[in-house]
Design a protein around this motif. Structure first.
Motif, PDB file in Angstrom:
ATOM      1  N   GLN A   1       0.829  -1.203   0.000  1.00  0.00           N
ATOM      2  CA  GLN A   1       0.000   0.000   0.000  1.00  0.00           C
ATOM      3  C   GLN A   1       0.865   1.255   0.000  1.00  0.00           C
ATOM      4  N   ALA A   2       1.955   1.234   0.782  1.00  0.00           N
ATOM      5  CA  ALA A   2       2.867   2.386   0.827  1.00  0.00           C
ATOM      6  C   ALA A   2       3.539   2.592  -0.525  1.00  0.00           C
ATOM      7  N   GLN A   3       3.904   1.483  -1.195  1.00  0.00           N
ATOM      8  CA  GLN A   3       4.531   1.601  -2.504  1.00  0.00           C
ATOM      9  C   GLN A   3       3.580   2.259  -3.499  1.00  0.00           C
ATOM     10  N   THR A   4       2.288   1.929  -3.401  1.00  0.00           N
ATOM     11  CA  THR A   4       1.291   2.539  -4.290  1.00  0.00           C
ATOM     12  C   THR A   4       1.216   4.045  -4.059  1.00  0.00           C
ATOM     13  N   VAL A   5       1.204   4.428  -2.776  1.00  0.00           N
ATOM     14  CA  VAL A   5       1.148   5.858  -2.443  1.00  0.00           C
ATOM     15  C   VAL A   5       2.387   6.573  -2.971  1.00  0.00           C
ATOM     16  N   LEU A   6       3.563   6.018  -2.727  1.00  0.00           N
ATOM     17  CA  LEU A   6       4.806   6.667  -3.147  1.00  0.00           C
ATOM     18  C   LEU A   6       4.927   6.750  -4.666  1.00  0.00           C
TER      19      LEU A   6
ATOM     20  N   LYS B   1      -2.465   3.718   7.769  1.00  0.00           N
ATOM     21  CA  LYS B   1      -2.551   2.372   7.196  1.00  0.00           C
ATOM     22  C   LYS B   1      -1.306   2.016   6.375  1.00  0.00           C
ATOM     23  N   ALA B   2      -0.804   2.979   5.578  1.00  0.00           N
ATOM     24  CA  ALA B   2       0.302   2.681   4.680  1.00  0.00           C
ATOM     25  C   ALA B   2       1.671   2.807   5.348  1.00  0.00           C
ATOM     26  N   PHE B   3       1.770   3.722   6.347  1.00  0.00           N
ATOM     27  CA  PHE B   3       3.097   4.011   6.900  1.00  0.00           C
ATOM     28  C   PHE B   3       3.184   3.848   8.420  1.00  0.00           C
ATOM     29  N   GLY B   4       2.040   3.749   9.074  1.00  0.00           N
ATOM     30  CA  GLY B   4       2.035   3.582  10.526  1.00  0.00           C
ATOM     31  C   GLY B   4       1.694   4.845  11.286  1.00  0.00           C
ATOM     32  N   GLY B   5       1.562   5.979  10.600  1.00  0.00           N
ATOM     33  CA  GLY B   5       1.221   7.233  11.266  1.00  0.00           C
ATOM     34  C   GLY B   5       1.787   8.428  10.527  1.00  0.00           C
ATOM     35  N   ARG B   6       1.434   9.645  11.001  1.00  0.00           N
ATOM     36  CA  ARG B   6       1.862  10.887  10.335  1.00  0.00           C
ATOM     37  C   ARG B   6       3.381  11.048  10.392  1.00  0.00           C
ATOM     38  N   LYS B   7       3.977  10.732  11.525  1.00  0.00           N
ATOM     39  CA  LYS B   7       5.422  10.879  11.665  1.00  0.00           C
ATOM     40  C   LYS B   7       6.155  10.001  10.652  1.00  0.00           C
TER      41      LYS B   7
END
Length: 813
Positions: free
Chosen positions: A743-748, A786-792
């Motif tokens: 999911q993170a790869q899709t966002v990036l 969901k994709a990275f674990g949080g805003r930070k």
């Protein structure tokens, strides 16, 4: 609480404000926070204008709203206690206050201009001075006597709208009031056109009237439009106490009188209405536009001022007239306050301007008729060389008029056909011919509205009736006004974007007044700067030492460049061919005919003013030769600029950008290091924009496909650039995404696409997650979690993404 971690705002709230209030300062009437003193200078590049960001004074302390006493500049506690003192001194200079405080919350550094034995001391939070302590020191410093205090402390008018005098207006008001309190009876205020002379005069009158120091006041002007604008606008709060003198009758029932000179006097004794009242009837007279001859010894109006010689008399002008024949300073004395055009532009209260110089061959080389040649009316043309001073005065070269009109039309068509334009002509006849030529060249616009072009001169009632519509930003028509003298002064045309000079101007006073038609800013209607289109070398007066405003640039061009240029390069300009310094200086040298004021264009006394509207009625009557079929051709072009110290230089926009960037960064390595270390690249982009690097203009000039990083590397450090798309593809090739979840790869991956389309600013804002395709994945904070674990963690991923984008500097991977 760790004080070192507190923000500047927290320091103000938790430490500085409590200390100030504990010393007895009234939060409602004596303390103002975030006081914005300037508007921010407008930077012009091509057809774009943006304001520089300006800082506000953190806290200003007042005795009363009209009397500033001190400036407090705050910094976060991680800084030394006196960190803000120099910034505070800058604000204090504008406000002319002697007390400056700097604080980081631990205490104050107190800079006290009234104590020359020890200018700066450190005091504790508990020892902040009381209002009375600073007021007493201030009065002693200024030398105020007890009898002056009631007038000096009289408040200005407050209509409850939040409008207050700007810093320079407040200085002008206070200095004038102080001079009156000292018993002075002749004063001169010099304020550039568009800086609010009439509003300043209103506040001066209000304070003198309310304090009953002056009970009967006369406001004198030489044009109806000036009197009516004043009565309806700035002077409106006087209400029923105010009247306009008309019918040559002075009504003693009123206290505030507005009048035309012409309504008070004339050559016949029966016309001298001012003699209806005793010489001591008025105890204050304000003379508007006093440069126009009211104080000249041979002026018919001087008798009014001399009759009421016991009254305090204050002259207002943008251009004090100093010639061998006329000197307002001889009458009024040295100005009590001066605010120049240059200061107004630097502060952002007046608009900067660009100059397009159009040189015609016939103007520079002159024209001589053939032996026995007759004009279009059958008159034999006197055999001599006719030059730029003759055209449209003693001889009319019809093709010249057509070429000037075509150049104006083409400029408007390429920029904004609805831009308010004033064309200054030599006389009424010239204005009419110019109107006709412009009408014929703009048939489509005239078909939409026959008032697209109007002649607005003193002899034309229909044209004069359109003046209010021309200066009203809400009225689209008229768009182009041709005139000669009527609109040189007192016309508040805030949205005028083009001033055309096809008039022989030899007087610096008149030149400044004409330039002043365009210097007003109107943010609401997008008027931040204007263009001067000069056909008569009038702008050579910029090189005169008496001129105090510096143009953004001067473009010397030929009509064909404006009429025929297919890619608008003359307008977006500023990377035209560079010229050597010797060539550039040819324009900087004053023309022999422009070295001193003359009375050719602007006569003293009331000969220059008609009974209502202006000098147009005084047009010289003589035969003009009318000549057709004379070839008028283009000349060479040159791009020129003035730098901040008023010296003429020759450089392109790329040169300007390169110099600006190299002032900020010593080398390519220095720049790339600071770029990579920046938490947000946007901060560097904004910082350079504030120094006048307009990114949109640079993209238009170089390439819209380049990131600011590559634009900087290419322009300032001669590096081969990569497009945003190339940088994004290089990141994808390295396939560093694999350490992230699917999911993170899709966002990036989608963020890389956004970068390729719009640049780094787009991906640095979390708001990008609100648009396609991210909005289908959830809300921004949901995506981050969901994709990275949080805003930070999301922010860290963006930092890593940027590192990948720029990890190899300006070179391709």
């Amino acid at each position: 609480m760790d004080k070192k971690k507190l923000s500047e705002t927290d320091i103000i709230t938790k430490f500085i404000m409590p200390a100030v209030k504990s010393a007895g300062w009234n939060l409602m009437t004596q303390i103002r926070q975030e006081v914005k003193l300037r508007d921010g200078k407008v930077i012009v590049r091509g057809q774009l204008g943006v304001r520089k960001t300006v800082k506000s004074a953190d806290i200003v302390l007042y005795h009363k709203p009209n009397i500033p006493l001190a400036v407090i500049e705050a910094k976060a506690n991680k800084h030394e206690i006196g960190k803000g003192i120099q910034q505070g001194l800058d604000y204090a200079r504008l406000l002319e206050v002697p007390f400056i405080f700097a604080s980081n919350g631990d205490g104050f550094i107190f800079h006290d201009k009234t104590n020359l034995n020890q200018l700066e001391t450190e005091i504790s939070l508990e020892d902040f001075p009381t209002p009375d302590q600073l007021w007493q020191k201030y009065c002693a410093y200024r030398g105020f006597k007890p009898e002056q205090i009631p007038l000096i402390t009289q408040s200005y008018h407050d209509d409850g709208s939040g409008k207050a005098p700007r810093y320079y207006q407040l200085q002008a008001i206070n200095k004038t009031i102080e001079a009156v309190s000292q018993g002075k009876n002749r004063m001169l205020l010099v304020m550039a056109t568009g800086t609010g002379k009439t509003y300043t005069a209103f506040q001066i009158i209000w304070r003198l009237w309310k304090s009953r120091q002056k009970k009967r006041i006369l406001f004198l002007a030489d044009r109806n439009v000036l009197v009516d604008q004043t009565r309806i606008n700035d002077f409106q709060p006087f209400g029923q106490a105010m009247t306009k003198i008309s019918g040559r009758k002075v009504d003693p029932a009123y206290e505030i009188h507005l009048a035309l000179y012409q309504a008070l006097t004339g050559p016949e004794e029966s016309q001298k209405a001012y003699k209806q009242v005793e010489p001591d009837f008025f105890d204050l007279i304000i003379i508007d536009e006093c440069h126009r001859g009211s104080a000249a010894e041979d002026s018919a109006w001087r008798e009014i001022l001399e009759y009421f010689s016991a009254a305090t008399q204050i002259g207002l002008t943008a251009t004090p007239k100093e010639t061998e024949e006329v000197s307002n300073i001889d009458y009024f004395g040295e100005p009590v306050y001066t605010y120049s055009l240059k200061e107004g532009i630097e502060d952002g209260f007046l608009s900067p301007y660009k100059v397009v110089r159009v040189d015609l061959d016939i103007d520079l080389q002159g024209w001589r008729p053939e032996k026995g040649q007759i004009d279009d009316n059958g008159e034999e043309i006197e055999d001599r060389i006719y030059n730029i001073k003759d055209f449209d005065r003693t001889i009319v070269i019809k093709n010249r008029t057509e070429l000037v009109a075509q150049t104006i039309t083409s400029y408007l068509q390429r920029t904004d056909p609805m831009a308010k334009t004033i064309v200054f002509c030599n006389d009424i006849d010239h204005a009419e011919r110019m109107r006709r030529a412009l009408v014929n060249l703009n048939p489509e616009q005239v078909a939409k509205n026959d008032k697209y072009v109007m002649k607005i001169t003193g002899d034309d009632e229909i044209g004069k009736a359109q003046l209010d519509n021309f200066i009203n930003p809400k009225k689209a028509y008229p768009v182009i006004a041709t005139t000669s003298e009527l609109m040189t002064t007192g016309v508040d045309a805030k949205t005028c974007k083009l001033v055309v000079l096809d008039q022989n101007i030899q007087s610096m006073t008149k030149f400044k007044q004409i330039i002043g038609r365009g210097t007003r800013i109107d943010d609401k209607y997008g008027k931040l700067w204007f263009t001067i289109l000069d056909f008569k070398k009038a702008t050579e007066l910029f090189a005169d030492e008496r001129f105090d405003g510096v143009p953004e640039k001067v473009l010397v061009t030929k009509p064909e460049d404006i009429i025929e240029d297919e890619d608008d390069s003359f307008i977006d300009d500023i990377n035209g061919e560079e010229e050597n310094e010797t060539e550039a200086q040819t324009i900087a040298e004053p023309h022999p005919d422009f070295t001193s004021d003359t009375q050719t264009e602007e006569t003293s006394g009331n000969a220059e003013i008609d009974s209502d509207w202006g000098e147009d009625e005084e047009e010289k009557r003589f035969i003009k030769f009318q000549v057709s079929g004379i070839s008028v051709k283009k000349m060479a072009e040159r791009v020129q600029y003035y730098d901040s110290d008023g010296k003429l230089v020759t450089e392109s926009f790329k040169d300007y950008t390169r110099k600006t960037i190299q002032k900020q960064f010593t080398s390519l390595d220095d720049f790339t290091r600071k770029w990579n270390e920046a938490d947000r690249k946007q901060s560097i982009i904004d910082e350079l924009a504030n120094e006048g690097v307009i990114w949109q203009a640079l993209e238009d000039d170089i390439s819209k496909d380049l990131d600011p990083f590559d634009l900087i590397c290419h322009v300032a450090f001669d590096q081969p650039p990569l497009t945003r798309k190339e940088r994004a593809n290089n990141v994808k090739k390295r396939n560093y995404f694999t350490k992230y979840s699917e999911q993170a790869q899709t966002v990036l991956s989608n963020l890389l696409d956004k970068y390729a389309d719009a640049g780094v600013s787009e991906i640095e804002s979390i708001h990008v997650l609100k648009v396609q395709p991210f909005n289908q994945m959830g809300k921004p904070m949901e995506i981050a979690k969901k994709a990275f674990g949080g805003r930070k963690e999301y922010d860290q991923a963006i930092t890593e993404l940027e590192a990948e984008l720029y990890h190899d500097g300006s070179r391709s991977a």
